[in-house]
Design a protein around this motif. Structure first.
Motif, short mmCIF file in Angstrom:
data_model
loop_
_atom_site.label_atom_id
_atom_site.label_comp_id
_atom_site.label_asym_id
_atom_site.label_seq_id
_atom_site.Cartn_x
_atom_site.Cartn_y
_atom_site.Cartn_z
N GLY A 391 0.81 -1.22 0.00
CA GLY A 391 0.00 0.00 0.00
C GLY A 391 0.83 1.26 0.00
N ALA A 392 0.12 2.40 0.12
CA ALA A 392 0.80 3.67 0.22
C ALA A 392 1.48 3.70 1.58
CB ALA A 392 -0.23 4.79 0.15
N ASP A 393 2.62 4.34 1.66
CA ASP A 393 3.22 4.58 2.95
C ASP A 393 3.51 3.29 3.71
OD1 ASP A 393 4.10 6.30 4.84
OD2 ASP A 393 2.18 7.27 5.21
N ALA A 394 3.69 2.18 2.98
CA ALA A 394 3.80 0.90 3.66
C ALA A 394 5.09 0.82 4.46
CB ALA A 394 3.76 -0.23 2.64
N ALA A 395 5.01 0.03 5.55
CA ALA A 395 6.20 -0.21 6.36
C ALA A 395 7.22 -0.95 5.51
CB ALA A 395 5.81 -1.05 7.56
N PRO A 396 8.52 -0.83 5.83
CA PRO A 396 9.51 -1.56 5.03
C PRO A 396 9.19 -3.05 5.02
CG PRO A 396 10.55 -0.28 6.79
CD PRO A 396 9.10 -0.09 6.93
N TYR A 397 9.48 -3.71 3.89
CA TYR A 397 9.04 -5.09 3.71
C TYR A 397 9.60 -6.04 4.77
CZ TYR A 397 13.59 -6.33 1.74
OH TYR A 397 14.91 -6.58 1.58
N PHE A 398 10.79 -5.69 5.34
CA PHE A 398 11.40 -6.61 6.31
C PHE A 398 10.76 -6.48 7.69
CE2 PHE A 398 14.04 -2.90 5.44
CZ PHE A 398 13.99 -2.26 6.67
N ARG A 399 9.81 -5.52 7.84
CA ARG A 399 9.12 -5.43 9.14
C ARG A 399 7.97 -6.44 9.16
NH1 ARG A 399 7.37 0.27 10.71
NH2 ARG A 399 9.61 0.60 10.84
N ILE A 400 8.24 -7.57 9.79
CA ILE A 400 7.23 -8.62 9.89
C ILE A 400 6.90 -8.75 11.36
CG2 ILE A 400 6.83 -11.09 9.57
CD1 ILE A 400 8.75 -10.93 7.16
N PHE A 401 5.67 -8.45 11.71
CA PHE A 401 5.31 -8.47 13.14
C PHE A 401 5.58 -9.85 13.73
CE2 PHE A 401 2.50 -4.85 11.94
CZ PHE A 401 3.05 -3.91 12.80
N ASN A 402 6.21 -9.84 14.87
CA ASN A 402 6.50 -11.09 15.56
C ASN A 402 5.30 -11.44 16.45
OD1 ASN A 402 7.29 -12.89 17.61
ND2 ASN A 402 9.45 -12.40 17.27
N PRO A 403 4.60 -12.52 16.15
CA PRO A 403 3.35 -12.80 16.87
C PRO A 403 3.57 -13.29 18.30
CG PRO A 403 3.81 -14.55 15.28
CD PRO A 403 4.89 -13.53 15.12
N ILE A 404 4.82 -13.42 18.70
CA ILE A 404 5.09 -13.83 20.09
C ILE A 404 5.45 -12.58 20.92
CG2 ILE A 404 6.45 -15.37 21.57
CD1 ILE A 404 7.04 -16.76 18.61
N THR A 405 6.45 -11.84 20.43
CA THR A 405 6.88 -10.68 21.24
C THR A 405 5.85 -9.55 21.23
OG1 THR A 405 8.11 -9.90 19.33
CG2 THR A 405 9.35 -11.14 20.97
N GLN A 406 5.04 -9.45 20.16
CA GLN A 406 4.00 -8.41 20.15
C GLN A 406 3.06 -8.61 21.33
OE1 GLN A 406 2.72 -5.93 17.39
NE2 GLN A 406 4.93 -5.76 17.41
N GLY A 407 2.74 -9.88 21.59
CA GLY A 407 1.83 -10.19 22.69
C GLY A 407 2.42 -9.79 24.04
N THR A 408 3.66 -10.23 24.29
CA THR A 408 4.24 -9.95 25.61
C THR A 408 4.50 -8.44 25.77
OG1 THR A 408 6.30 -10.67 24.60
CG2 THR A 408 5.29 -12.17 26.12
#
Ligand SMILES: Cc1cc2nc3c(=O)[nH]c(=O)nc-3n(C[C@H](O)[C@H](O)[C@H](O)COP(=O)(O)OP(=O)(O)OC[C@H]3O[C@@H](n4cnc5c(N)ncnc54)[C@H](O)[C@@H]3O)c2cc1C
Length: 462
Positions: A391-408
């Motif tokens: 999309g427009a203004d997209a985060a850099p492609y290597f930013r992949i949310f970590n589904p473990i650390t995001q939670g903690t």
């Protein structure tokens, strides 16, 4: 009795800050019309939005009755229905508030031409956003494709126009067109009735939107910039469905927030952060307005070649909250039960679908469309493209949310996990008893490889 004016309601189900309603009442007796048209949003409304619409129509119907404005409900093609109703009511004018979606613009343009050809006065008005999408441009006069300059340009224009007061009550005109009954529209689920969680989360009372805004400003806005990423706290406004159906206008919210700021030293940061979110809402509308293919074409052209996976079983696991990642499954459960998810978790579940699972963002967007009470064409599409990276203004492609650390990191108290995944002891994959459908490292590496395969510079449409 003078000829009545018709005010056509769509996603603007409010009586305050409603320029079309004011214009209709200013000229004499007014009749309100809502047409249930499956093409109004470019596709039929999803189940959760239909549930919301039922209650929103009940609320606005009661408010309009108090104003002396009868509400006619009809099903069918918007334009044919408006033209027929105008003849039946012998209306001499039709007013509405503008839509900015490509399909909305096309339909309303045709309606305007047909009404004018029949000698009917037409008036259309702003109010769905803080600003009209054509008002914000670069110095060269081009539309703005990146949020920060868009935000700066919006602030540079000064305060958005203030909200309009609700009109004064009038004597109700006699109406010849029979309204359909809201109950006959079957907007509420019955067999099965899956809406219990929606009813518990979103009690339907008159004036709910304004009350929610006041509660948010008085109780939570001061901590909003600090806590808005915390799904374990009740830190955001949860006003999105009211904005999506126009029960509250962004200008009402903006100016109430400013007024509150004047009386509440220490709220500046929270207010600024909240108002910035309202500009994000304008930004998404701006994207769809200027790039009408946004729903089916990646904003960044090279994503047409993105290698996607075709795996219905992982899509089903994601939809049902059975990915084996408690952070993702908690979010999908919150969505299913309440019709809403916290923004931080929305980003997480969307990233998981697009990146870990390499599924097309449209499949996630379609699920959100069906299950969100705040489903909004521009907001949903623009945010999904943003998370997918195309999309427009997209985060850099290597930013992949970590589904473990995001939670903690964001559920610091663990309240969110306990509420939505009580069987999970932690955010470790598999800790809720459901085996992870993909390893985190494997998913991440696969996504990075897919992104790298799009060699070359990132382009955006001209
Ligand atoms: C994949 C994805 C899909 C989304 N789909 C929708 C959708 O269909 N409808 C929708 O209204 N929002 C959507 N959002 C944006 C956002 O998640 C919600 O608007 C927000 O979570 C609503 O909660 P709130 O009202 O408490 O927001 P608050 O934090 O209180 O913010 C106030 C208002 O600002 C606006 N806003 C906040 N965040 C955003 C954003 N990222 N983009 C645009 N406007 C924003 C909303 O109108 C919101 O009500 C989506 C986000 C993602 C990541």
């Amino acid at each position: 009795m003078p000829a009545p004016a018709i005010v056509l309601f769509r996603r603007d189900l409010r009586i305050a800050d409603n320029a079309a309603l004011r214009a209709a009442i200013a000229t004499g007796p007014a009749v309100a019309l809502y047409v249930l048209d499956s093409a109004a949003d470019g596709r039929p409304l999803g189940g959760a939005a239909r549930w919301w619409l039922h209650h929103a129509l009940a609320r606005i119907g009661a408010q309009l009755r108090d104003l002396g404005v009868p509400l006619i409900l009809r099903r069918g093609d918007q334009n044919t229905t408006v033209l027929d109703t105008a003849v039946e009511e012998q209306a001499d004018a039709v007013y509405w508030n503008r839509r900015y979606t490509p399909w909305g613009i096309a339909a309303d343009r045709a309606l305007k031409a047909a009404l004018r050809a029949s000698g009917t006065t037409v008036g259309d008005f702003p109010g769905a956003y803080l600003r009209e999408p054509w008002d914000l441009t670069t110095k060269q006069g081009n539309w703005i494709k990146v949020f920060t300059p868009f935000y700066r340009a919006s602030l540079a224009m000064g305060e958005p126009p203030g909200p309009l007061q609700p009109p004064q009550p009038q004597l109700p005109p006699s109406v010849s067109t029979k309204s359909e009954a809201l109950a006959d529209w079957d907007l509420l689920p019955t067999k099965p009735d899956w809406a219990e969680g929606l009813r518990d989360t979103w009690p339907s009372e008159p004036g709910t939107a304004e009350a929610r805004l006041s509660t948010f400003l008085e109780g939570r806005v001061s901590g909003y910039s600090r806590d808005r990423d915390r799904p374990d706290l009740d830190a955001t406004s949860a006003l999105s469905p009211y904005f999506a159906f126009g029960e509250l206008s962004p200008r009402q919210a903006w100016h109430s927030a400013r007024q509150f700021q004047g009386t509440s030293p220490g709220s500046d940061q929270g207010i600024d952060s909240f108002l910035r979110q309202l500009v994000w809402r304008d930004f998404s509308a701006n994207l769809l307005y200027h790039f009408p293919d946004l729903g089916h074409r990646p904003f960044q052209e090279k994503f047409k070649r993105f290698p996607l996976s075709d795996d219905p079983s992982s899509l089903r696991a994601w939809q049902r909250g059975r990915t084996g990642y408690p952070w993702i499954d908690a979010g999908m459960r919150q969505l299913w039960v309440t019709g809403w998810i916290h923004n931080r978790v929305r980003m997480g579940v969307a990233s998981f679908l697009c990146k870990h699972l390499l599924l097309p963002w449209q499949s996630g967007e379609a699920w959100f469309w069906d299950t969100l009470v705040d489903a909004d064409p521009a907001q949903n599409i623009a945010n999904w493209q943003w998370v997918a990276g195309c999309g427009a203004d997209a985060a850099p492609y290597f930013r992949i949310f970590n589904p473990i650390t995001q939670g903690t990191r964001f559920d610091r108290t663990g309240n969110y996990l306990r509420r939505w995944q009580p069987s999970a002891a932690s955010y470790e994959p598999g800790s809720g008893g459901c085996q992870p459908i993909i390893g985190h490292k494997e998913g991440r590496e696969r996504a990075l490889a897919a992104f790298r395969s799009l060699a070359g510079r990132w382009e955006s449409p001209g």
